[in-house]
Structure formats: structure tokens, C-alpha cells
Write a protein that holds these residues in place. Sequence first.
Motif, PDB file in Angstrom:
ATOM      1  N   GLY A 150       0.832  -1.191   0.000  1.00  0.00           N
ATOM      2  CA  GLY A 150       0.000   0.000   0.000  1.00  0.00           C
ATOM      3  C   GLY A 150       0.869   1.244   0.000  1.00  0.00           C
ATOM      4  N   TYR A 151       0.306   2.318  -0.445  1.00  0.00           N
ATOM      5  CA  TYR A 151       1.018   3.582  -0.487  1.00  0.00           C
ATOM      6  C   TYR A 151       0.171   4.637   0.199  1.00  0.00           C
ATOM      7  CZ  TYR A 151       3.772   1.154  -3.978  1.00  0.00           C
ATOM      8  OH  TYR A 151       4.567   0.232  -4.615  1.00  0.00           O
ATOM      9  N   ALA A 152       0.774   5.338   1.154  1.00  0.00           N
ATOM     10  CA  ALA A 152       0.073   6.428   1.840  1.00  0.00           C
ATOM     11  C   ALA A 152       0.581   7.743   1.266  1.00  0.00           C
ATOM     12  CB  ALA A 152       0.350   6.379   3.337  1.00  0.00           C
ATOM     13  N   PRO A 153      -0.316   8.629   0.907  1.00  0.00           N
ATOM     14  CA  PRO A 153       0.136   9.920   0.379  1.00  0.00           C
ATOM     15  C   PRO A 153       0.765  10.758   1.490  1.00  0.00           C
ATOM     16  CG  PRO A 153      -2.229   9.943   0.679  1.00  0.00           C
ATOM     17  CD  PRO A 153      -1.771   8.539   0.969  1.00  0.00           C
ATOM     18  N   VAL A 154       1.702  11.604   1.127  1.00  0.00           N
ATOM     19  CA  VAL A 154       2.308  12.522   2.091  1.00  0.00           C
ATOM     20  C   VAL A 154       1.337  13.680   2.304  1.00  0.00           C
ATOM     21  CG1 VAL A 154       4.211  14.128   2.509  1.00  0.00           C
ATOM     22  CG2 VAL A 154       4.660  11.884   1.494  1.00  0.00           C
ATOM     23  N   VAL A 155       1.005  13.901   3.564  1.00  0.00           N
ATOM     24  CA  VAL A 155       0.074  14.961   3.935  1.00  0.00           C
ATOM     25  C   VAL A 155       0.750  15.837   4.983  1.00  0.00           C
ATOM     26  CG1 VAL A 155      -2.159  15.494   4.963  1.00  0.00           C
ATOM     27  CG2 VAL A 155      -1.921  13.504   3.486  1.00  0.00           C
ATOM     28  N   CYS A 156       0.788  17.139   4.747  1.00  0.00           N
ATOM     29  CA  CYS A 156       1.362  18.087   5.693  1.00  0.00           C
ATOM     30  C   CYS A 156       0.412  19.271   5.844  1.00  0.00           C
ATOM     31  CB  CYS A 156       2.731  18.578   5.217  1.00  0.00           C
ATOM     32  SG  CYS A 156       3.980  17.271   5.104  1.00  0.00           S
ATOM     33  N   ARG A 157       0.194  19.677   7.092  1.00  0.00           N
ATOM     34  CA  ARG A 157      -0.670  20.828   7.374  1.00  0.00           C
ATOM     35  C   ARG A 157      -0.038  21.639   8.498  1.00  0.00           C
ATOM     36  NH1 ARG A 157      -4.717  16.637   7.407  1.00  0.00           N
ATOM     37  NH2 ARG A 157      -4.476  16.579   9.639  1.00  0.00           N
ATOM     38  N   GLY A 165      10.793  11.881   5.453  1.00  0.00           N
ATOM     39  CA  GLY A 165      12.020  12.682   5.439  1.00  0.00           C
ATOM     40  C   GLY A 165      11.946  13.922   6.304  1.00  0.00           C
ATOM     41  N   GLY A 166      10.799  14.162   6.938  1.00  0.00           N
ATOM     42  CA  GLY A 166      10.644  15.342   7.785  1.00  0.00           C
ATOM     43  C   GLY A 166      10.022  16.503   7.035  1.00  0.00           C
ATOM     44  N   TYR A 167      10.089  17.671   7.661  1.00  0.00           N
ATOM     45  CA  TYR A 167       9.466  18.856   7.074  1.00  0.00           C
ATOM     46  C   TYR A 167      10.061  20.120   7.670  1.00  0.00           C
ATOM     47  CZ  TYR A 167       6.817  18.949  11.443  1.00  0.00           C
ATOM     48  OH  TYR A 167       6.467  18.986  12.763  1.00  0.00           O
ATOM     49  N   GLY A 215      11.639  13.922  10.847  1.00  0.00           N
ATOM     50  CA  GLY A 215      10.765  12.799  10.508  1.00  0.00           C
ATOM     51  C   GLY A 215       9.316  13.214  10.637  1.00  0.00           C
ATOM     52  N   PRO A 216       8.397  12.294  10.470  1.00  0.00           N
ATOM     53  CA  PRO A 216       6.983  12.632  10.613  1.00  0.00           C
ATOM     54  C   PRO A 216       6.695  13.081  12.046  1.00  0.00           C
ATOM     55  CG  PRO A 216       7.274  10.262  10.256  1.00  0.00           C
ATOM     56  CD  PRO A 216       8.609  10.889  10.162  1.00  0.00           C
ATOM     57  N   VAL A 259       6.605  22.534   4.345  1.00  0.00           N
ATOM     58  CA  VAL A 259       7.214  21.896   3.171  1.00  0.00           C
ATOM     59  C   VAL A 259       7.742  20.536   3.577  1.00  0.00           C
ATOM     60  CG1 VAL A 259       9.038  22.096   1.438  1.00  0.00           C
ATOM     61  CG2 VAL A 259       7.858  24.156   2.241  1.00  0.00           C
ATOM     62  N   ALA A 260       7.256  19.474   2.928  1.00  0.00           N
ATOM     63  CA  ALA A 260       7.748  18.127   3.176  1.00  0.00           C
ATOM     64  C   ALA A 260       9.139  17.969   2.553  1.00  0.00           C
ATOM     65  CB  ALA A 260       6.794  17.110   2.567  1.00  0.00           C
ATOM     66  N   LEU A 261      10.010  17.275   3.250  1.00  0.00           N
ATOM     67  CA  LEU A 261      11.373  17.039   2.743  1.00  0.00           C
ATOM     68  C   LEU A 261      11.493  15.644   2.171  1.00  0.00           C
ATOM     69  CD1 LEU A 261      13.384  18.643   5.661  1.00  0.00           C
ATOM     70  CD2 LEU A 261      12.707  19.669   3.509  1.00  0.00           C
TER      71      LEU A 261
END
Length: 141
Positions: A39-46, A74-76, A113-114, A139-141
Motif C-alpha cells: 500500500g502507499y500512503a500519500p504525504v500529507v502536511c498541514r 524525510g521530515g518537514y 521525521g513525521p 514543506v515536506a522534505l
Amino acid sequence: MNLKLPVLVIASALAAGTATAAEPGAPARSSSFAIDITGYAPVVCRARIDATIVPGAPGRTSLGALNEFCNSPGGYQVFIDASPELANATLVVDGREVSLSGNGPTLVAASSGPAIESRQLAIDVPEGGVSGSLSVRIVAL
């Protein structure tokens, strides 16, 4: 004679070893299988700031919390974009002072990281007071 012929054919097949039925003492056949699920989870940042309208009086004013959520492995990084009128103002993020940039985004927080974070945010407005706007960007890294 008809009865003896089928029995004779079956008996000779068993003697020749071509029978397919399991025989006593013979190892049982095992069957196995595997299922791979990917499965693949989309990267979500808020990121958001609680305060919406803050008086532009001089001194330190609370902006509430800076709430962050990002599941990027990868963090943010969190940036504040300020209007030019706030170029001499200072943000206070969890007690740490960060000078606002007058010509671009200002890095105010980062994670390797997350994470889910809530940081206390305030603004120090210089003497004389100013009005302006702040926007937050993650911004996601």
C-alpha cells in the motif's frame, strides 16, 4: 469374464506404481502460498496558526498555537511569510526568538521525521506598532 478384466487392470496399475492415491507410509504432499499486499500512503502536511486577528499594538502579543502535522518520512520545515510591514517584528516560537525576514520566508520550525507538533507562538511588534499579515507554509522534505 467381464468382472475379472477391470480388477486385473486396476491390480496391474497399482503394481506398476502409477496409482495416484496416497499410500500408507508415503509422505503427505504439502501446499503453501503467499500473498503480498503493498500500500502507499500519500504525504500529507498541514500547518496553521490559531489566531486570525491580532491588534497591531507595540509589545508582545500571543498568536496562540502553531499546529503542525506531517507524515513525510524525510521530515518537514515550517516557514512564516510576513508582509513587508512586519520586517522589524520578532516571532517567539516556544520561547525562542526568530526575526522575521523582510524579503522572503522565515524558517521557524523543522522536524527530521513525521510529527504532530503544537508550538506556542507570539509576536513582538516594535515601538510605534504596525499592521501586517502572516501566513504559514509547511514543506515536506
